[in-house]
Write a protein that holds these residues in place. Structure first.
Motif, PDB file in Angstrom:
ATOM      1  N   ASP A  98       0.822  -1.214   0.000  1.00 20.93           N
ATOM      2  CA  ASP A  98       0.000   0.000   0.000  1.00 20.93           C
ATOM      3  C   ASP A  98       0.856   1.265   0.000  1.00 20.93           C
ATOM      4  OD1 ASP A  98      -2.396  -1.617   0.360  1.00 20.93           O
ATOM      5  OD2 ASP A  98      -1.680  -1.903   2.416  1.00 20.93           O
ATOM      6  N   VAL A  99       2.016   1.177   0.619  1.00 25.05           N
ATOM      7  CA  VAL A  99       2.935   2.309   0.680  1.00 25.05           C
ATOM      8  C   VAL A  99       4.354   1.776   0.676  1.00 25.05           C
ATOM      9  CG1 VAL A  99       2.836   2.359   3.225  1.00 25.05           C
ATOM     10  CG2 VAL A  99       3.577   4.402   1.982  1.00 25.05           C
ATOM     11  N   LEU A 100       5.246   2.497   0.004  1.00 26.69           N
ATOM     12  CA  LEU A 100       6.659   2.143  -0.041  1.00 26.69           C
ATOM     13  C   LEU A 100       7.411   3.102   0.870  1.00 26.69           C
ATOM     14  CD1 LEU A 100       8.966   0.473  -1.389  1.00 26.69           C
ATOM     15  CD2 LEU A 100       9.109   2.320  -3.094  1.00 26.69           C
ATOM     16  N   ALA A 101       7.940   2.562   1.969  1.00 25.66           N
ATOM     17  CA  ALA A 101       8.735   3.369   2.905  1.00 25.66           C
ATOM     18  C   ALA A 101      10.115   2.723   2.985  1.00 25.66           C
ATOM     19  CB  ALA A 101       8.071   3.425   4.280  1.00 25.66           C
ATOM     20  N   ARG A 102      10.886   2.904   1.930  1.00 27.01           N
ATOM     21  CA  ARG A 102      12.137   2.154   1.776  1.00 27.01           C
ATOM     22  C   ARG A 102      13.252   3.063   1.252  1.00 27.01           C
ATOM     23  NH1 ARG A 102      15.732   0.248  -1.242  1.00 27.01           N
ATOM     24  NH2 ARG A 102      16.608  -1.856  -1.082  1.00 27.01           N
ATOM     25  N   ASN A 103      13.714   3.978   2.060  1.00 27.18           N
ATOM     26  CA  ASN A 103      14.803   4.890   1.672  1.00 27.18           C
ATOM     27  C   ASN A 103      14.901   5.048   0.147  1.00 27.18           C
ATOM     28  OD1 ASN A 103      15.929   2.080   2.248  1.00 27.18           O
ATOM     29  ND2 ASN A 103      17.714   2.918   1.196  1.00 27.18           N
ATOM     30  N   THR A 104      13.832   5.602  -0.419  1.00 25.99           N
ATOM     31  CA  THR A 104      13.714   5.758  -1.873  1.00 25.99           C
ATOM     32  C   THR A 104      13.797   7.222  -2.257  1.00 25.99           C
ATOM     33  OG1 THR A 104      12.388   3.749  -2.089  1.00 25.99           O
ATOM     34  CG2 THR A 104      12.171   5.385  -3.844  1.00 25.99           C
ATOM     35  N   TYR A 123      13.829  11.993   4.975  1.00 28.94           N
ATOM     36  CA  TYR A 123      15.271  12.060   5.255  1.00 28.94           C
ATOM     37  C   TYR A 123      15.984  12.651   4.046  1.00 28.94           C
ATOM     38  CZ  TYR A 123      19.867  10.944   7.051  1.00 28.94           C
ATOM     39  OH  TYR A 123      21.168  11.062   7.525  1.00 28.94           O
ATOM     40  N   TYR A 124      16.626  13.798   4.250  1.00 29.77           N
ATOM     41  CA  TYR A 124      17.441  14.417   3.204  1.00 29.77           C
ATOM     42  C   TYR A 124      18.835  13.803   3.265  1.00 29.77           C
ATOM     43  CZ  TYR A 124      13.837  17.950   2.463  1.00 29.77           C
ATOM     44  OH  TYR A 124      12.663  18.579   2.164  1.00 29.77           O
ATOM     45  N   ASP A 125      19.246  13.196   2.159  1.00 29.96           N
ATOM     46  CA  ASP A 125      20.500  12.458   2.134  1.00 29.96           C
ATOM     47  C   ASP A 125      21.314  12.858   0.909  1.00 29.96           C
ATOM     48  OD1 ASP A 125      22.387  10.615   2.994  1.00 29.96           O
ATOM     49  OD2 ASP A 125      20.979   8.953   3.132  1.00 29.96           O
ATOM     50  N   GLY A 126      22.460  12.241   0.730  1.00 36.81           N
ATOM     51  CA  GLY A 126      23.301  12.460  -0.428  1.00 36.81           C
ATOM     52  C   GLY A 126      24.279  11.312  -0.555  1.00 36.81           C
ATOM     53  N   GLN A 127      24.694  11.029  -1.755  1.00 36.41           N
ATOM     54  CA  GLN A 127      25.566   9.868  -1.996  1.00 36.41           C
ATOM     55  C   GLN A 127      27.020  10.162  -1.636  1.00 36.41           C
ATOM     56  OE1 GLN A 127      24.921   8.050  -5.787  1.00 36.41           O
ATOM     57  NE2 GLN A 127      26.923   7.045  -5.838  1.00 36.41           N
ATOM     58  N   LEU A 194      33.076   1.431  -1.673  1.00 35.99           N
ATOM     59  CA  LEU A 194      31.641   1.178  -1.529  1.00 35.99           C
ATOM     60  C   LEU A 194      30.933   2.517  -1.656  1.00 35.99           C
ATOM     61  CD1 LEU A 194      29.189  -0.604  -0.745  1.00 35.99           C
ATOM     62  CD2 LEU A 194      29.702  -0.076   1.640  1.00 35.99           C
ATOM     63  N   THR A 195      29.906   2.580  -2.501  1.00 29.31           N
ATOM     64  CA  THR A 195      29.154   3.822  -2.632  1.00 29.31           C
ATOM     65  C   THR A 195      27.668   3.571  -2.432  1.00 29.31           C
ATOM     66  OG1 THR A 195      28.738   5.774  -4.033  1.00 29.31           O
ATOM     67  CG2 THR A 195      28.871   3.643  -5.158  1.00 29.31           C
ATOM     68  N   THR A 196      27.033   4.459  -1.689  1.00 30.54           N
ATOM     69  CA  THR A 196      25.584   4.497  -1.490  1.00 30.54           C
ATOM     70  C   THR A 196      25.275   5.822  -0.795  1.00 30.54           C
ATOM     71  OG1 THR A 196      23.655   3.264  -0.700  1.00 30.54           O
ATOM     72  CG2 THR A 196      25.564   3.309   0.753  1.00 30.54           C
ATOM     73  N   ASP A 197      24.030   6.010  -0.352  1.00 29.52           N
ATOM     74  CA  ASP A 197      23.705   7.217   0.403  1.00 29.52           C
ATOM     75  C   ASP A 197      24.563   7.281   1.657  1.00 29.52           C
ATOM     76  OD1 ASP A 197      21.760   7.613  -1.493  1.00 29.52           O
ATOM     77  OD2 ASP A 197      20.115   6.914  -0.230  1.00 29.52           O
ATOM     78  N   ALA A 198      24.865   8.490   2.102  1.00 31.56           N
ATOM     79  CA  ALA A 198      25.729   8.660   3.271  1.00 31.56           C
ATOM     80  C   ALA A 198      25.165   7.956   4.499  1.00 31.56           C
ATOM     81  CB  ALA A 198      25.927  10.144   3.553  1.00 31.56           C
ATOM     82  N   SER A 199      23.846   7.990   4.673  1.00 35.11           N
ATOM     83  CA  SER A 199      23.240   7.290   5.809  1.00 35.11           C
ATOM     84  C   SER A 199      23.456   5.789   5.685  1.00 35.11           C
ATOM     85  CB  SER A 199      21.737   7.601   5.880  1.00 35.11           C
ATOM     86  OG  SER A 199      21.076   7.154   4.699  1.00 35.11           O
ATOM     87  N   SER A 222      25.518  14.000  -4.594  1.00 40.69           N
ATOM     88  CA  SER A 222      24.169  14.054  -5.151  1.00 40.69           C
ATOM     89  C   SER A 222      23.171  14.553  -4.122  1.00 40.69           C
ATOM     90  CB  SER A 222      23.734  12.655  -5.625  1.00 40.69           C
ATOM     91  OG  SER A 222      23.536  11.809  -4.505  1.00 40.69           O
ATOM     92  N   LYS A 223      21.980  14.844  -4.599  1.00 38.62           N
ATOM     93  CA  LYS A 223      20.830  15.108  -3.723  1.00 38.62           C
ATOM     94  C   LYS A 223      19.986  13.842  -3.678  1.00 38.62           C
ATOM     95  CE  LYS A 223      19.430  18.605  -6.171  1.00 38.62           C
ATOM     96  NZ  LYS A 223      18.625  19.768  -6.652  1.00 38.62           N
TER      97      LYS A 223
END
Length: 339
Positions: A98-104, A123-127, A194-199, A222-223
Motif C-alpha cells: 500500500d505504501v513504499l517506505a524504503r529509503n527511496t 530524510y534528506y541524504d546524499g551519496q 563502496l558507494t551508497t547514500d551517506a546514511s 548528489s541530492k
C-alpha cells in the motif's frame, strides 16, 4: 461517422473514469483488510531491520507504524514486505503493498514515468563513498581507476557514472542487486570502494568486520531526498500518508511528544488544538478519526523522536540532524500547516 467518433470518445472517458475510481480505493481496502502492507528495506540498520525476535525497527518502519496508527489507531497493524531496490517499484505498481517506505529517492522519472507519488521527504541524504583506511585515500577525486561496489536499480548507480564522467576519471563498477551482497563484496576486498547514500554508508560501516578500518570520504555527490511513496491516481490515500508526515513534523515543532501528548490535549495554543483535533475534526477530511494525530504521537512520537531513537547521535549510527533539522533550527524539514 462523427456520431460514432463522439460515442467512442465518451466510451473511453467513461472507461478512464472507471479505472480511476477503481484505483482510488486504497484506504477502504486497507481498512477492510485490517492491516497496512508496507514495503521496507530488506535490512538497513537505523531505517529498516529486524531485531533478534524478528520485530521490525527503524525510521522507515516507524513511518509505517505512524500510518497504521492514523488509520486504525493501532501501530501494530502493519504487514512488512522486505524489498530489494529492483523489487520495490513493481511491488507498489502491482498493488502488492500500500505504501513504499524504503529509503527511496524522489526523482522526476519516478514521480512521472513510474507512476509514483511521493508524500514528502522523511530524510534528506546524499551519496558518498567509503574506502578502507589502508588505501590512504582522502578524497573521492583520488579514486580514478578504482573498482567500485554499487547496488543495481538505484540512483546510486546512475550518480556514480555521472560523477566519474564529470571528473574525467575511470572506474570499474561491480554491480550487485542486494545491498548486503554489495557490502560483503566490498568487505571481502572484491572492490576498493563502496558507494551508497551517506546514511547507508554509516549503517554499512557498522556491519563490517572492523568498522574502524573504514573511512567515509567527505564528498557528497548528489541530492537524495528520501521519502514514502504511493501509487498515483488515489488522492485520498496519498492525503493520509502525506498528512501523517506533516503531522509528525508539526508535532515536533509544537513540542508535542510521546510523553506529553495527553497533557497537550488541554493546551490553549490554537495550533496544538488543531493538530490534536480539539477544535476541528481534520481527520474527517482524510477519512480517519478525529484523534488520528494523538494516535500517531502515542505510537511513535514526533519526527524528532523517531530520528533520535533510530539514527541520532546516541545510536550506533551517530547521525547529526543537519539538513534534517526543523526549518526553525536551520534545517529543511518543514511541516505544512494543519488548519
Amino acid at each position: 461517422m462523427k456520431l460514432k467518433l463522439l460515442t467512442a470518445v465518451l466510451g473511453l472517458s467513461v472507461a478512464g473514469l472507471t479505472v480511476n475510481v477503481a484505483s482510488a480505493q486504497t484506504l477502504q481496502t486497507v481498512k477492510d483488510r485490517g492491516t497496512l502492507r508496507c514495503g521496507v528495506n530488506t535490512g538497513l540498520p537505523g531505517f529498516a531491520s529486524q531485531d533478534d525476535q524478528g520485530g521490525w525497527q527503524g525510521l522507515d518502519v516507524d513511518y509505517c507504524k505512524a500510518v497504521a496508527a492514523a488509520v486504525f489507531g493501532d501501530a501494530s497493524k502493519v504487514q512488512y514486505s522486505p524489498l530489494s531496490a529492483v523489487q520495490r517499484f513493481p511491488a507498489l505498481q502491482n498493488n502488492e503493498i500500500d505504501v513504499l517506505a524504503r529509503n527511496t529517492t524522489w526523482t522526476m522519472d519516478r514521480d512521472t514515468t513510474l507512476g509514483l507519488t511521493f508524500a514528502g521527504v522523511n530524510y534528506y541524504d546524499g551519496q558518498g563513498f567509503m574506502v578502507k583506511k589502508d588505501l590512504n585515500v582522502n578524497s573521492a577525486l583520488e579514486l580514478s581507476g578504482a573498482t567500485v561496489c554499487v547496488q543495481s536499480g538505484t540512483t546510486t548507480e546512475l550518480n556514480l557514472a555521472d560523477y566519474f564522467r564529470t571528473n574525467n576519471m575511470d572506474y570499474n563498477p561491480v554491480v550487485i542487486e542486494s545491498q548486503s551482497d554489495v557490502n560483503s563484496a566490498y568487505d571481502s576486498g572484491r572492490c576498493d570502494v563502496l558507494t551508497t547514500d551517506a546514511s547507508g554508508l554509516a549503517a554499512s560501516r557498522l556491519e563490517m568486520g572492523n568498522a574502524d578500518e573504514h573511512v567515509i570520504l567527505p564528498e557528497i555527490i548528489s541530492k537524495e531526498p528520501l521519502g514514502p511513496a504511493v501509487r498515483q491516481g488515489d488522492t485520498e490515500w496519498f492525503n493520509v500518508v502525506k498528512w501523517t508526515h506533516n503531522a509528525l513534523l508539526n508535532a515536533e515543532e509544537l513540542g508535542v511528544t510521546q510523553a506529553n501528548v495527553e497533557e497537550m490535549l488541554e493546551s490553549e495554543n490554537p495550533e496544538i488544538r488543531r493538530l490534536l483535533g480539539q477544535d476541528k475534526n481534520f481527520g474527517e477530511s482524510i477519512g480517519v478519526s478525529q484523534d488520528w494525530v494523538v494516535n500517531i504521537i502515542k505510537a511513535v512520537g514526533n519526527y524528532g523522536e523517531i530520528f533520535e531513537r533510530n539514527i541520532g547521535v546516541n545510536t550506533p549510527l551517530q547521525i547529526q540532524r543537519g539538513q534534517n533539522a526543523l526549518w526553525t533550527k536551520g534545517g529543511l524539514q518543514y511541516g505544512m500547516p494543519i488548519r
